[in-house]
Design a protein around this motif. Structure first.
Motif, short mmCIF file in Angstrom:
data_model
loop_
_atom_site.label_atom_id
_atom_site.label_comp_id
_atom_site.label_asym_id
_atom_site.label_seq_id
_atom_site.Cartn_x
_atom_site.Cartn_y
_atom_site.Cartn_z
N VAL A 101 0.98 -0.97 -0.11
CA VAL A 101 0.48 0.07 -0.22
C VAL A 101 1.07 1.48 0.10
CG1 VAL A 101 -1.40 1.38 0.92
CG2 VAL A 101 -2.26 -0.96 1.40
N ALA A 102 1.53 1.61 0.41
CA ALA A 102 3.12 1.92 0.76
C ALA A 102 3.36 2.34 -0.71
CB ALA A 102 3.81 2.09 2.47
N ALA A 103 4.15 1.64 -1.13
CA ALA A 103 4.85 1.63 -2.33
C ALA A 103 3.35 2.06 -4.09
CB ALA A 103 5.35 0.29 -2.87
N SER A 104 2.36 1.91 -3.55
CA SER A 104 1.24 2.59 -4.24
C SER A 104 1.80 3.84 -4.68
CB SER A 104 0.15 1.94 -4.16
OG SER A 104 -0.69 2.29 -4.46
N ASN A 105 1.37 4.28 -5.60
CA ASN A 105 2.09 6.03 -6.02
C ASN A 105 0.39 6.34 -6.38
OD1 ASN A 105 3.12 8.24 -6.25
ND2 ASN A 105 4.06 7.80 -8.29
N LYS A 106 -0.91 5.55 -5.82
CA LYS A 106 -2.22 5.47 -6.34
C LYS A 106 -2.55 6.67 -5.34
CE LYS A 106 -6.66 3.72 -7.56
NZ LYS A 106 -7.38 2.01 -7.46
N PRO A 107 -3.35 7.55 -5.68
CA PRO A 107 -3.86 7.98 -4.38
C PRO A 107 -4.95 7.42 -3.99
CG PRO A 107 -3.40 9.50 -5.76
CD PRO A 107 -3.15 8.42 -6.30
N ARG A 108 -5.44 7.78 -2.63
CA ARG A 108 -6.82 7.11 -1.85
C ARG A 108 -7.64 7.82 -1.30
NH1 ARG A 108 -7.53 4.50 3.28
NH2 ARG A 108 -5.79 5.30 4.46
N LEU A 109 -8.69 8.23 -1.24
CA LEU A 109 -9.80 8.58 -0.71
C LEU A 109 -9.81 8.94 0.38
CD1 LEU A 109 -11.84 11.37 -0.91
CD2 LEU A 109 -13.35 9.17 -2.30
N LEU A 110 -10.20 9.44 1.18
CA LEU A 110 -10.05 9.36 2.77
C LEU A 110 -11.46 9.62 2.91
CD1 LEU A 110 -6.88 10.80 4.58
CD2 LEU A 110 -7.90 8.00 3.76
N ASN A 111 -12.25 11.25 2.76
CA ASN A 111 -13.74 11.54 2.37
C ASN A 111 -13.76 12.73 1.86
OD1 ASN A 111 -13.03 13.57 3.86
ND2 ASN A 111 -12.95 12.38 6.54
N ILE A 112 -14.51 13.38 1.63
CA ILE A 112 -14.97 14.50 1.41
C ILE A 112 -16.11 15.02 2.12
CG2 ILE A 112 -16.11 15.29 -1.16
CD1 ILE A 112 -15.82 12.77 -2.20
N GLY A 113 -15.93 15.87 2.37
CA GLY A 113 -16.34 17.36 3.13
C GLY A 113 -16.64 18.80 2.44
N GLY A 114 -17.99 19.20 2.70
CA GLY A 114 -18.21 20.50 2.45
C GLY A 114 -19.59 21.10 2.51
N ALA A 115 -19.82 21.44 1.36
CA ALA A 115 -21.38 22.35 1.95
C ALA A 115 -21.58 22.92 0.37
CB ALA A 115 -21.56 23.51 2.54
N GLY A 116 -22.76 22.59 0.33
CA GLY A 116 -23.23 22.81 -1.19
C GLY A 116 -23.09 22.40 -2.45
N SER A 117 -21.93 23.27 -3.29
CA SER A 117 -21.73 22.67 -4.17
C SER A 117 -20.21 23.13 -4.33
CB SER A 117 -22.36 22.83 -6.03
OG SER A 117 -22.07 24.72 -5.42
N GLN A 118 -19.53 23.85 -2.31
CA GLN A 118 -18.08 23.46 -2.69
C GLN A 118 -17.17 22.47 -1.75
OE1 GLN A 118 -16.80 26.11 -3.31
NE2 GLN A 118 -17.94 26.74 -4.60
N TYR A 119 -17.14 21.33 -2.57
CA TYR A 119 -16.60 20.15 -1.61
C TYR A 119 -14.64 20.05 -1.38
CZ TYR A 119 -21.12 18.07 -2.40
OH TYR A 119 -22.49 17.80 -2.41
N VAL A 120 -14.14 19.24 -0.74
CA VAL A 120 -13.03 19.29 -0.17
C VAL A 120 -12.78 17.69 0.10
CG1 VAL A 120 -11.06 19.86 0.93
CG2 VAL A 120 -13.20 21.67 0.91
N ALA A 121 -12.20 17.10 -1.29
CA ALA A 121 -11.34 16.06 -1.14
C ALA A 121 -10.61 15.78 -0.30
CB ALA A 121 -11.18 15.23 -2.30
N HIS A 122 -10.53 15.14 0.72
CA HIS A 122 -9.41 14.15 1.17
C HIS A 122 -8.75 13.07 0.76
CE1 HIS A 122 -10.60 17.48 4.76
NE2 HIS A 122 -11.91 16.96 4.50
N LEU A 123 -7.67 13.47 0.80
CA LEU A 123 -6.85 12.51 -0.10
C LEU A 123 -5.62 12.00 0.40
CD1 LEU A 123 -6.55 13.47 -3.51
CD2 LEU A 123 -8.28 12.55 -3.11
N GLU A 124 -4.72 10.50 0.49
CA GLU A 124 -4.21 10.31 0.71
C GLU A 124 -2.85 9.92 -0.68
OE1 GLU A 124 -2.56 6.26 2.66
OE2 GLU A 124 -3.06 7.58 4.87
N VAL A 125 -1.71 10.84 -0.43
CA VAL A 125 -0.96 10.53 -1.65
C VAL A 125 0.17 10.04 -1.09
CG1 VAL A 125 0.11 11.82 -3.67
CG2 VAL A 125 -2.23 12.47 -2.77
#
Length: 165
Positions: A101-125
Motif C-alpha cells: 500500500v505504501a509503495a503504491s503511487n495511486k492516490p487514496r480517497l479518505l473522505n469528502i467534506g464541504g457544503a452545497g456545491s463546494q467540496y473538499v476531498a481529503h486524499l492520501e498520496v
C-alpha cells in the motif's frame, strides 16, 4: 323619636348618599388599575421574550451568510465532515502501512467534506494526507477534475481515475 330629630336626619342623609358615590369611583379605578398591572407586565414579558428570540435568529442568519461568503471565497477553508459523520479530535495514532500500500503511487480517497456545491476531498498520496479542490494538482501527475458528494475524478493525460468513498 323626636320629630325635629327625624327632620334633621332626613336633611343629612342625602348628603351622605352623595358623598359615597364620589368615593366609590376612585376605589374602583385603583382596583382596576391594580388588576391591569399584572396583565400589562405579562404582556411586556412576552414581548421581551419574542424580541430576544428574533434577535437570536437574526444573529444566526448573519453567521450563516458570513460562513457561506467565506466558503465561496476559499473552498479549501470549508470545514470537512468525516465520511461516517463522526468528528475525531485530539492526536490520532500513527499507522504504518503495509509495503504494497505504501509503495503504491495511486492516490487514496479518505473522505469528502464541504457544503452545497463546494467540496473538499481529503486524499492520501504516497502515505501523506492532502486536501484538494477541483483544479488542484496531485502528486503523480494527476489533476482533480471534479468532486461531488460520493467520488473524486482525477485525470492524467487521457487516463481517468475515479476514487469513491
Amino acid at each position: 323619636m323626636n320629630r325635629s330629630f327625624l327632620i334633621a336626619l332626613a336633611a343629612i342623609l342625602p348628603l351622605f348618599a352623595h358623598a359615597q358615590p364620589n368615593l366609590a369611583p376612585a376605589a374602583t379605578v385603583a382596583r382596576a388599575s391594580a388588576a391591569q398591572e399584572p396583565d400589562e407586565l405579562g404582556a411586556l414579558q412576552k414581548r421581551k421574550a419574542i424580541a430576544k428570540e428574533r434577535a437570536e435568529i437574526v444573529k444566526y442568519e448573519a453567521d450563516i451568510k458570513a460562513a457561506e461568503a467565506r466558503a465561496q471565497q476559499s473552498p479549501a477553508a470549508v470545514p470537512s465532515m468525516p465520511a461516517q459523520g463522526v468528528a475525531l479530535t485530539g492526536s490520532l495514532p500513527v499507522v504504518t502501512l503495509p509495503t504494497a500500500v505504501a509503495a503504491s503511487n495511486k492516490p487514496r480517497l479518505l473522505n469528502i467534506g464541504g457544503a452545497g456545491s463546494q467540496y473538499v476531498a481529503h486524499l492520501e498520496v504516497s502515505g501523506r494526507p492532502a486536501d484538494v479542490v477541483v483544479g488542484d494538482p496531485v502528486e503523480g501527475g494527476w489533476t482533480v477534475a471534479s468532486i461531488d458528494a460520493s467520488h473524486v475524478k482525477l485525470v492524467r493525460g487521457k487516463q481517468v481515475l475515479m476514487l469513491k468513498v
